[in-house]
Write a protein that holds these residues in place. Structure first.
Motif, short mmCIF file in Angstrom:
data_model
loop_
_atom_site.label_atom_id
_atom_site.label_comp_id
_atom_site.label_asym_id
_atom_site.label_seq_id
_atom_site.Cartn_x
_atom_site.Cartn_y
_atom_site.Cartn_z
N LEU A 93 0.84 -1.21 0.00
CA LEU A 93 0.00 0.00 0.00
C LEU A 93 0.87 1.25 0.00
O LEU A 93 0.56 2.23 -0.69
CB LEU A 93 -0.93 -0.01 1.22
CG LEU A 93 -2.11 -0.98 1.11
CD1 LEU A 93 -2.86 -1.02 2.42
CD2 LEU A 93 -3.04 -0.56 -0.01
N GLU B 268 3.89 5.97 -5.43
CA GLU B 268 3.79 6.14 -6.87
C GLU B 268 2.62 7.04 -7.25
O GLU B 268 2.65 7.72 -8.26
CB GLU B 268 3.63 4.77 -7.56
CG GLU B 268 4.85 3.91 -7.50
CD GLU B 268 6.00 4.48 -8.31
OE1 GLU B 268 5.75 5.23 -9.25
OE2 GLU B 268 7.16 4.19 -7.97
N LEU B 269 1.57 7.01 -6.41
CA LEU B 269 0.40 7.84 -6.70
C LEU B 269 0.74 9.31 -6.55
O LEU B 269 0.32 10.14 -7.35
CB LEU B 269 -0.74 7.45 -5.74
CG LEU B 269 -2.05 8.18 -5.95
CD1 LEU B 269 -2.70 7.69 -7.22
CD2 LEU B 269 -2.97 7.93 -4.78
N GLY C 208 2.33 1.82 -3.41
CA GLY C 208 1.30 2.37 -4.28
C GLY C 208 1.08 3.84 -4.00
O GLY C 208 0.97 4.66 -4.92
N LEU C 209 1.05 4.21 -2.73
CA LEU C 209 0.81 5.60 -2.35
C LEU C 209 1.95 6.49 -2.85
O LEU C 209 1.73 7.60 -3.34
CB LEU C 209 0.69 5.69 -0.83
CG LEU C 209 -0.07 6.89 -0.30
CD1 LEU C 209 -1.53 6.81 -0.70
CD2 LEU C 209 0.03 6.95 1.21
#
Lengths: 166, 351
Positions: free
Chosen positions: A22, A28-29, A25-26
């Protein structure tokens, strides 16, 4: 025989993996490290000697057939001209843009260009006759930026350069 | 007859109430239950959430996976009206009706599901003055009505009479039984904690501490089961594209596919509303004078948006579980967790 067994489930390790996924992902977001380019509006930077479309200067051509001999995929056909000489025409359906023909040309009449992104409306238009070889293909170029990939401290980064400036 | 008060548009409403024919219509629309059905948390709220969530899902997945996501339509706003253009495309597409399907069910179930699936919204409040039907048992009613989605999905898959739809339907049934017990347990443990099934009292009991901190096990359970129920990654079993083309929706096209796709997001919206009411403190937040009665709805909507964004974001991060792994998680881990959450709630009551 190798017997495959399911890995032991370890609740703590699995939770750590979930949190790691998670967080990645955060990260990269918020700040994506993407390298994609908007193709028609941006183009990749190409070397000056990039192997693209090939043009032929009929004035210099001595009709020696060396290019047709050199072509590894038989893409070059020689067409008979009204003056009795033979001039090369390239079938871009077969051509692999290896520029062996340019290397083989003894008088430098075949010249390479860096144009490599051309779309053909149909199969017939991929066949270039000697008269089509005189000038490079007419390409609509709407790119405003040139994108250059560079390696900095071991990371691949992309740099956008406006079209005008070099 | 209580009219919803919004100071921001007060002058316009006052003026419209005086106009002969439009006046009664405006008065009817601003009446509390009708406002709740049409605007918040009803259709308009659903539509806004739907468009934003679908856009965000594609955009977030794109960013994380080093792509751009939808961009070509309205490039300056980052393609936010892409879902609207998709909707128009769905509406204009031909609806293909295969010969093999059970025609009446095939045609009627998505339409019925779309509207019947909205019934839980009648019982969910978006603020102290925004509720359509008030009973002291609202949360239990919502939880029971949520199972209509699964019935509709099974009916769709059965009526499609297709290999992929059949496999998807069976998967839906299996996944449903594996998460439903745990979801019910997580809701019931919160109801035990608050000693009420009334959403207003549930929210007011969280004035000191949000429910997620009072019972973290139940919160975790609710998050995982919602991801399972709304077909989010890593539990995308029913409509997994690489296994079963679109699961029960395989045979649908055009507007019918748009409806079936929306039904899943509707379920996500309703479950996010429920989680925000039960675990995240409902509509608590500083009062905004300009919004009047919509101020609580604003704070509730903020939480719902965050939850929906989180569930969509999972698509970008996770790979998928297999069906047997999901069933194992459902019947082993989640069931154990639900017992723990019930024990925690009972401990709070006893203390």
């Amino acid at each position: 025989m190798i017997k495959v067994t399911a890995p032991k489930s370890d609740g703590l390790r699995i939770t750590a993996y979930h949190i790691d996924a998670l967080l990645t992902g955060l990260k990269e977001l918020i700040k994506p490290s993407r390298l994609t380019i908007h193709y028609p509006l941006e183009k990749r930077w190409t070397n000056d000697r990039f192997r693209g479309f090939i043009i032929n200067d009929i004035e210099k051509c001595i009709s020696c057939f060396q290019c047709a001999w050199a072509c590894p995929v038989n893409a070059i056909w020689m067409y008979r001209a009204p003056n009795g000489k033979f001039y090369p025409g390239i079938r871009y359906e077969q051509c692999i843009l290896c520029h062996f023909c340019v290397d083989a040309c003894p008088v430098g009449s075949l010249q390479g260009t860096t144009i490599h992104d051309v779309a053909f409306p149909d199969l017939e238009s991929t066949v270039y006759l000697p008269e089509d070889m005189a000038k490079p293909p007419n390409v609509v170029d709407e790119a405003k930026y040139i994108v250059k990939y560079e390696v900095e401290n071991g990371n691949l980064i992309m740099r956008r350069i406006p079209r005008g400036s070099k | 007859m209580y009219l919803v008060q919004i100071p921001l548009v007060e002058p316009i409403i006052k003026f419209l109430l005086g106009v002969p024919v439009i006046g009664p219509i405006v008065e009817f629309l601003m009446w509390e239950p009708v406002f709740a059905v049409w605007f918040l948390p009803g259709l308009v709220g659903l539509f806004v959430v739907l468009i934003y969530t679908i856009w965000w899902e594609r955009k977030a997945a794109g960013r994380v996976q080093w792509r751009y996501g939808p961009l070509q339509i309205s490039r300056r706003t980052g393609g936010i009206i892409q879902p609207v253009s998709d909707l128009i495309r769905y509406m204009l597409q031909e609806i293909i009706l295969p010969d093999e399907v059970d025609m009446p069910y095939f045609l009627h179930v998505p339409v019925l599901a779309f509207f019947v699936a909205l019934t839980p919204l009648l019982f969910l409040p978006a603020g102290p003055h925004l509720i359509a039907i008030y009973t002291p048992y609202n949360i239990l009613i919502v939880v029971v009505l949520l199972s209509i989605f699964n019935l509709a999905m099974v009916a769709m898959g059965w009526a499609s009479n297709d290999k992929w739809a059949f496999i998807g339907t069976v998967r839906e049934a299996l996944v449903y039984v594996s998460y439903e017990v745990s979801f019910m347990a997580s809701v019931i443990s919160m109801l035990i904690l608050y000693a009420t099934a009334d959403p207003f009292r549930a929210v007011s009991s969280q004035s000191m501490l949000p429910g997620a901190l009072m019972n973290p096990a139940a919160f975790l359970l609710a998050i995982i089961t919602t991801a399972m129920a709304t077909d989010r990654y890593p539990f995308e079993i029913v409509t997994n594209e690489s296994d079963v083309v679109a699961g029960p929706f395989t045979e649908y096209g055009g507007l019918m596919f748009g409806l079936t796709m929306t039904v899943t997001y509707e379920k996500g919206y309703i479950m996010s509303l429920l989680i925000s009411l039960l675990f995240l403190g409902g509509w608590s937040g500083p009062y905004i004078w300009v919004l009047g009665d919509l101020s609580p709805a604003f704070w509730l909507g903020f939480r719902v948006f965050l939850l929906m964004m989180f569930f969509s974001f999972l698509r970008a991060v996770y790979p998928n579980y297999r069906l047997d792994q999901v069933l194992k998680i459902g019947w082993k881990t989640l069931l154990a967790l639900s017992v723990v959450s019930l024990i925690i709630s009972m401990a709070w009551r006893v203390l």
